[in-house]
Design a protein around this motif. Structure first.
Motif, PDB file in Angstrom:
ATOM      1  N   ALA A 471     -19.633  15.091  15.616  1.00 15.96           N
ATOM      2  CA  ALA A 471     -18.663  14.326  14.835  1.00 15.96           C
ATOM      3  C   ALA A 471     -18.586  12.866  15.269  1.00 15.96           C
ATOM      4  O   ALA A 471     -17.865  12.071  14.668  1.00 15.96           O
ATOM      5  CB  ALA A 471     -17.281  14.972  14.959  1.00 15.96           C
ATOM      6  N   LYS A 472     -19.333  12.480  16.303  1.00 21.20           N
ATOM      7  CA  LYS A 472     -19.238  11.134  16.872  1.00 21.20           C
ATOM      8  C   LYS A 472     -19.483  10.027  15.839  1.00 21.20           C
ATOM      9  O   LYS A 472     -18.705   9.066  15.747  1.00 21.20           O
ATOM     10  CB  LYS A 472     -20.227  10.983  18.022  1.00 21.20           C
ATOM     11  N   ASP A 473     -20.554  10.151  15.048  1.00 21.07           N
ATOM     12  CA  ASP A 473     -20.898   9.087  14.098  1.00 21.07           C
ATOM     13  C   ASP A 473     -19.811   8.884  13.059  1.00 21.07           C
ATOM     14  O   ASP A 473     -19.420   7.752  12.744  1.00 21.07           O
ATOM     15  CB  ASP A 473     -22.225   9.402  13.406  1.00 21.07           C
ATOM     16  N   ASP A 474     -19.292   9.997  12.500  1.00 21.33           N
ATOM     17  CA  ASP A 474     -18.225   9.887  11.504  1.00 21.33           C
ATOM     18  C   ASP A 474     -16.958   9.319  12.124  1.00 21.33           C
ATOM     19  O   ASP A 474     -16.254   8.509  11.504  1.00 21.33           O
ATOM     20  CB  ASP A 474     -17.936  11.261  10.889  1.00 21.33           C
ATOM     21  N   LEU A 475     -16.646   9.725  13.339  1.00 23.88           N
ATOM     22  CA  LEU A 475     -15.448   9.227  14.010  1.00 23.88           C
ATOM     23  C   LEU A 475     -15.564   7.731  14.305  1.00 23.88           C
ATOM     24  O   LEU A 475     -14.591   6.979  14.123  1.00 23.88           O
ATOM     25  CB  LEU A 475     -15.217  10.013  15.302  1.00 23.88           C
ATOM     26  N   ASP A 476     -16.738   7.283  14.751  1.00 25.10           N
ATOM     27  CA  ASP A 476     -16.949   5.854  15.012  1.00 25.10           C
ATOM     28  C   ASP A 476     -16.792   5.033  13.739  1.00 25.10           C
ATOM     29  O   ASP A 476     -16.191   3.952  13.747  1.00 25.10           O
ATOM     30  CB  ASP A 476     -18.342   5.629  15.601  1.00 25.10           C
ATOM     31  N   GLU A 477     -17.334   5.553  12.638  1.00 23.81           N
ATOM     32  CA  GLU A 477     -17.219   4.823  11.369  1.00 23.81           C
ATOM     33  C   GLU A 477     -15.774   4.780  10.897  1.00 23.81           C
ATOM     34  O   GLU A 477     -15.314   3.755  10.370  1.00 23.81           O
ATOM     35  CB  GLU A 477     -18.099   5.479  10.303  1.00 23.81           C
ATOM     36  N   ALA A 478     -15.034   5.867  11.091  1.00 22.26           N
ATOM     37  CA  ALA A 478     -13.622   5.891  10.707  1.00 22.26           C
ATOM     38  C   ALA A 478     -12.821   4.869  11.519  1.00 22.26           C
ATOM     39  O   ALA A 478     -11.985   4.136  10.975  1.00 22.26           O
ATOM     40  CB  ALA A 478     -13.052   7.292  10.901  1.00 22.26           C
ATOM     41  N   LYS A 479     -13.066   4.810  12.823  1.00 18.00           N
ATOM     42  CA  LYS A 479     -12.367   3.835  13.672  1.00 18.00           C
ATOM     43  C   LYS A 479     -12.695   2.401  13.253  1.00 18.00           C
ATOM     44  O   LYS A 479     -11.810   1.545  13.197  1.00 18.00           O
ATOM     45  CB  LYS A 479     -12.763   4.049  15.138  1.00 18.00           C
ATOM     46  N   LYS A 480     -13.957   2.160  12.978  1.00 16.32           N
ATOM     47  CA  LYS A 480     -14.378   0.814  12.577  1.00 16.32           C
ATOM     48  C   LYS A 480     -13.724   0.411  11.257  1.00 16.32           C
ATOM     49  O   LYS A 480     -13.290  -0.733  11.077  1.00 16.32           O
ATOM     50  CB  LYS A 480     -15.898   0.780  12.445  1.00 16.32           C
ATOM     51  N   LEU A 481     -13.648   1.356  10.326  1.00 17.60           N
ATOM     52  CA  LEU A 481     -13.062   1.067   9.022  1.00 17.60           C
ATOM     53  C   LEU A 481     -11.560   0.818   9.138  1.00 17.60           C
ATOM     54  O   LEU A 481     -11.018  -0.107   8.511  1.00 17.60           O
ATOM     55  CB  LEU A 481     -13.339   2.238   8.074  1.00 17.60           C
ATOM     56  N   VAL A 482     -10.880   1.600   9.974  1.00 19.24           N
ATOM     57  CA  VAL A 482      -9.438   1.393  10.190  1.00 19.24           C
ATOM     58  C   VAL A 482      -9.184   0.044  10.851  1.00 19.24           C
ATOM     59  O   VAL A 482      -8.225  -0.669  10.508  1.00 19.24           O
ATOM     60  CB  VAL A 482      -8.861   2.550  11.045  1.00 19.24           C
ATOM     61  N   LYS A 483     -10.027  -0.320  11.791  1.00 19.24           N
ATOM     62  CA  LYS A 483      -9.888  -1.623  12.459  1.00 19.24           C
ATOM     63  C   LYS A 483     -10.029  -2.767  11.455  1.00 19.24           C
ATOM     64  O   LYS A 483      -9.271  -3.750  11.494  1.00 19.24           O
ATOM     65  CB  LYS A 483     -10.938  -1.745  13.564  1.00 19.24           C
ATOM     66  N   LYS A 484     -10.993  -2.664  10.556  1.00 22.30           N
ATOM     67  CA  LYS A 484     -11.160  -3.691   9.529  1.00 22.30           C
ATOM     68  C   LYS A 484      -9.962  -3.746   8.593  1.00 22.30           C
ATOM     69  O   LYS A 484      -9.516  -4.830   8.202  1.00 22.30           O
ATOM     70  CB  LYS A 484     -12.431  -3.415   8.713  1.00 22.30           C
ATOM     71  N   MET A 485      -9.444  -2.572   8.235  1.00 24.41           N
ATOM     72  CA  MET A 485      -8.298  -2.530   7.335  1.00 24.41           C
ATOM     73  C   MET A 485      -7.112  -3.279   7.938  1.00 24.41           C
ATOM     74  O   MET A 485      -6.390  -4.000   7.228  1.00 24.41           O
ATOM     75  CB  MET A 485      -7.910  -1.080   7.032  1.00 24.41           C
ATOM     76  N   CYS A 486      -6.914  -3.117   9.250  1.00 20.88           N
ATOM     77  CA  CYS A 486      -5.761  -3.741   9.902  1.00 20.88           C
ATOM     78  C   CYS A 486      -6.013  -5.202  10.266  1.00 20.88           C
ATOM     79  O   CYS A 486      -5.184  -6.072   9.988  1.00 20.88           O
ATOM     80  CB  CYS A 486      -5.377  -2.952  11.157  1.00 20.88           C
ATOM     81  N   GLU A 487      -7.147  -5.476  10.880  1.00 23.10           N
ATOM     82  CA  GLU A 487      -7.387  -6.816  11.427  1.00 23.10           C
ATOM     83  C   GLU A 487      -7.966  -7.796  10.407  1.00 23.10           C
ATOM     84  O   GLU A 487      -7.679  -8.988  10.471  1.00 23.10           O
ATOM     85  CB  GLU A 487      -8.328  -6.733  12.633  1.00 23.10           C
ATOM     86  N   GLU A 488      -8.785  -7.300   9.475  1.00 19.22           N
ATOM     87  CA  GLU A 488      -9.457  -8.209   8.550  1.00 19.22           C
ATOM     88  C   GLU A 488      -8.882  -8.167   7.137  1.00 19.22           C
ATOM     89  O   GLU A 488      -8.837  -9.189   6.461  1.00 19.22           O
ATOM     90  CB  GLU A 488     -10.959  -7.871   8.495  1.00 19.22           C
ATOM     91  N   TYR A 489      -8.476  -6.984   6.683  1.00 21.49           N
ATOM     92  CA  TYR A 489      -8.015  -6.856   5.297  1.00 21.49           C
ATOM     93  C   TYR A 489      -6.505  -6.943   5.155  1.00 21.49           C
ATOM     94  O   TYR A 489      -5.997  -7.027   4.035  1.00 21.49           O
ATOM     95  CB  TYR A 489      -8.504  -5.530   4.693  1.00 21.49           C
ATOM     96  N   GLY A 490      -5.771  -6.917   6.266  1.00 14.11           N
ATOM     97  CA  GLY A 490      -4.308  -6.989   6.197  1.00 14.11           C
ATOM     98  C   GLY A 490      -3.684  -5.826   5.473  1.00 14.11           C
ATOM     99  O   GLY A 490      -2.727  -5.998   4.705  1.00 14.11           O
TER     100      GLY A 490
END
Length: 550
Positions: A471-490
Motif C-alpha cells: 500500500a506504500k505507493d498509494d499512501l504516498d500519493e494520497a499524502k502528496k495530494l493532501v499536501k497540495k490541497m492544503c499548501e498549494e490549492y488552499g
C-alpha cells in the motif's frame, strides 16, 4: 538537394545538349537528293569534282553544292572516269562522341581530384593550427533533411495547424507579404509536454512549404571544447541561409538556452550568445525561419524570448478526447481492427501522441501473438497498463497474500466506480488504478481520488484489521495530494494551514472511504470473488453490482 549543386548539374547538362546540337548541325546530311537521270547528266558533263560512296548513298560534289543518289540505283560503269572514295558515315560521329565522352569524364575526374587535394591541404593546415584536443565533431558537414511528414499524417492538431499555415504560405509566396509591408516572425517556439508531436509538427511545416529542413537537438550544441558549440551554431545557420528558403528546427532548446546568471562564462553561455547573434543577423529577405521546441519555457533566457527572435509561441497541449480519436484513426489506418475508436479515446485520458502510437502498436503485437485476425478492444485493455506503468515481473503470491491483494484491489475499484473515477479495467496484479494527471480538479474530485487511494487500506483494515506493505505507493500519493490541497490549492479550513490540518483531512477522507465500504460489504465480497477467480474486473461489472444495491 542544395541549390548550388543543382545549378552545377544544370550547367553540365546544358553544355552537353549544346555540344550535341552543334555536332548535329555539323554532321547532318545536307545533300540534295537527285534522280538517276540528273546524276548521269552531271557525270557526263564533267560537273562533278568528287565522288564519295557510303553504304546508303553516293555523294556527288559540284561547284554548286552536294547531291546524293541511293547506292542501289547506280552502277560502277557510271564512275569509270572518276576516282570513287569509300567512306563509313557512322565512324566520324562515333569517334567524336567517344572523344567528347572521354574528355568530359576526364575533366570531371580532374576536378574531383583537385577538390580532394585542396581539402587535404586545408585539413592539414587546420590540424596544424588547432591543438591535439580539437574534436572531430567540429568538422561535420550539416545536411538538410528531406521531410516526408505532412499535416495529414498527424491527427488532432487543428489549432496548431492554423497558427503555422501563415508561415507555410509566407515561404511559398514571400512576395505577397513583402508587397503588403508585413514580415513573418523570425522564430516560432513550440511549447508542450514530451510526446505531443512537436518535432513531427516542425517536419510537417517544412514538408508543406517544400523547403529544406535542418534538424539539431539543443544537446548537440553543448560541447566540452571551448568554441565548438558556437561554431556548430554558425555552421547550421550558414547552411540554412545558403539554401534559403529553409527551416531550422532546434529540439529541446532549453539545453542550450537556459537563463544566464552572469557569474560565469562557460561554453554553454558562449553557444547561447552565438545563437542570439545569428538570429539578430537575419535579414528580412533571408527566407530562414527558426522553429524550436521545449517543455520548460520557464528556464529559457529572456533574451531568447524577446521580440525579434522567437516572436510567436505555439502551445501544443495534450490531446483532448476528440483529438485522441483523430490520432487513433491515423494510427489504425493500416491495422485490421474491429473496435469503436471513441471507447479507446475514453480510456486514454492523459495520453500524448507518442503514448497512443505505442498503445496501438502494442495492441497489434498482442493480436499477432494470439493469432487473432483483428485488433479488438480486449487487446487494448490488456496492453494499456503496460504502456502506462511498464511491464513488471508478476510477483509469486501465496494464498494469504493473494487474498490480501484481492481485498485491497476490490476496495479501490469499488470506491473508484462509486465516485466515477476514469478507468476501464482493474487487474489483480496492478499497483495503480489510473495514472495521475495535471488537469485542474475541483475539491470534490481531489477528495474522491484520495478516498480511492486509501480505499485498499480501509478494505484490508475492515476484513483483516491490518494491511500489506504494497500500500506504500498509494499512501504516498494520497499524502502528496493532501499536501497540495492544503499548501498549494488552499482547500483546507484556512489559506495558511499547518501540518495538523493535513493530518485531519487525511484522517477524515480515510474514515469516509471506510464508511462507504462498510455500507457495501456484500458488493465488496462479490468483487473479491471475481478478482480471485479471473484476476481482473471491468468498471461496467462493478457498476452492475452497485446498481443492484441502489
Amino acid at each position: 538537394m542544395p541549390e548550388s549543386k543543382t545549378n552545377r548539374i544544370a550547367i553540365y547538362v546544358s553544355a552537353f545538349i549544346i555540344i550535341i546540337l552543334i555536332l548535329f548541325a555539323l554532321l547532318r546530311d545536307n545533300a540534295d537528293a537527285i534522280t538517276l537521270k540528273q546524276a548521269k547528266e552531271l557525270l557526263q558533263n564533267h560537273n562533278v569534282e568528287k565522288v564519295v560512296a557510303t553504304k546508303k548513298y553516293v555523294y556527288l560534289k559540284t561547284k554548286k553544292g552536294y547531291y546524293k543518289i541511293p547506292f542501289s540505283q547506280v552502277t560502277p560503269d557510271m564512275f569509270a572516269d572518276y576516282k570513287v572514295e569509300v567512306d563509313n558515315e557512322s565512324n566520324i560521329l562515333l569517334y567524336l562522341l567517344v572523344f567528347i565522352l572521354v574528355l568530359g569524364l576526364g575533366s570531371l575526374a580532374f576536378r574531383k581530384w583537385q577538390k580532394k587535394s585542396l581539402k587535404e591541404i586545408f585539413t592539414v593546415s587546420e590540424s596544424k593550427n588547432n591543438t591535439d584536443f580539437s574534436p572531430s565533431e567540429g568538422n561535420t558537414h550539416i545536411e538538410a533533411i528531406k521531410s516526408d511528414v505532412s499535416f495529414n499524417d498527424i491527427g488532432g492538431i487543428s489549432d496548431v495547424k492554423v497558427e503555422l499555415e501563415e508561415i507555410i504560405d509566407f515561404m511559398k509566396n514571400p512576395k505577397r507579404y513583402k508587397s503588403f509591408g508585413a514580415r513573418m516572425p523570425k522564430g516560432v517556439l513550440l511549447i508542450g509536454p514530451p510526446g505531443v508531436g512537436k518535432t513531427m509538427i516542425a517536419k510537417a511545416v517544412a514538408h508543406e512549404a517544400g523547403v529544406p529542413f535542418y534538424y539539431q537537438s539543443g544537446a548537440s550544441f553543448v560541447q566540452i571544447y571551448v568554441g565548438m558549440g558556437a561554431k556548430r551554431v554558425h555552421e547550421l545557420f550558414a547552411a540554412a541561409k545558403k539554401n534559403a528558403p529553409s527551416i531550422i528546427f532546434i529540439d529541446e532548446i532549453d539545453a542550450v538556452g537556459k537563463k544566464r546568471d552572469g557569474n560565469r562564462n562557460d561554453e554553454r553561455e558562449a553557444t547561447l550568445n552565438q545563437l542570439l547573434t545569428e538570429m539578430d543577423g537575419f535579414e528580412g529577405s533571408s527566407g530562414v525561419i527558426v522553429i524550436a521546441a521545449t517543455n520548460k519555457i520557464d528556464v529559457l533566457d529572456a533574451a531568447l524570448l524577446r521580440a525579434g527572435r522567437f516572436d510567436r509561441r505555439v502551445f501544443v497541449e495534450l490531446p483532448t478526447k476528440r483529438e485522441r480519436e483523430a490520432i487513433l484513426i491515423k494510427y489504425l489506418e493500416k491495422i485490421p481492427h474491429e473496435l469503436d475508436v471513441k471507447i479507446v479515446a475514453n480510456m486514454t485520458v492523459g495520453f500524448n501522441g507518442a503514448a497512443l502510437a505505442t498503445l496501438v502498436n502494442e495492441a497489434a503485437l498482442l493480436a499477432l501473438r494470439q493469432n487473432d485476425f483483428r485488433v479488438t478492444l480486449e487487446h487494448f485493455e490488456q496492453v494499456k497498463d503496460k504502456v502506462i506503468f511498464g511491464k513488471k515481473k508478476l510477483q509469486m503470491l501465496n494464498e494469504r497474500q493473494k487474498a490480501f491483494r484481492a481485498t485491497y484491489q476490490a476496495g479501490k475499484v469499488m470506491v473508484a466506480t462509486y465516485y466515477d473515477i476514469t478507468f476501464e479495467k482493474l487487474m489483480l496484479s496492478n499497483e495503480k488504478l489510473t495514472p495521475a494527471t495535471d488537469e485542474p480538479f475541483i475539491k470534490q474530485e481531489l477528495e474522491s481520488r484520495v478516498k480511492m487511494l486509501l480505499a485498499g487500506i480501509a478494505a484490508c483494515d475492515i476484513k483483516y484489521n491490518e494491511h500489506a506493505s504494497s500500500a506504500k505507493d498509494d499512501l504516498d500519493e494520497a499524502k502528496k495530494l493532501v499536501k497540495k490541497m492544503c499548501e498549494e490549492y488552499g482547500m483546507c479550513s484556512s489559506l495558511l494551514p499547518d501540518k495538523k490540518e493535513q493530518e485531519l483531512l487525511l484522517k477524515r477522507l480515510y474514515e469516509e472511504s471506510r464508511a462507504l465500504l462498510e455500507s457495501l460489504l456484500k458488493v465488496l465480497e462479490k468483487i473479491e470473488y471475481v478478482l480471485l477467480e479471473r484476476e481482473s474486473i471491468s468498471k461496467t461489472e462493478v457498476k452492475e453490482y452497485l446498481n443492484e444495491v441502489f
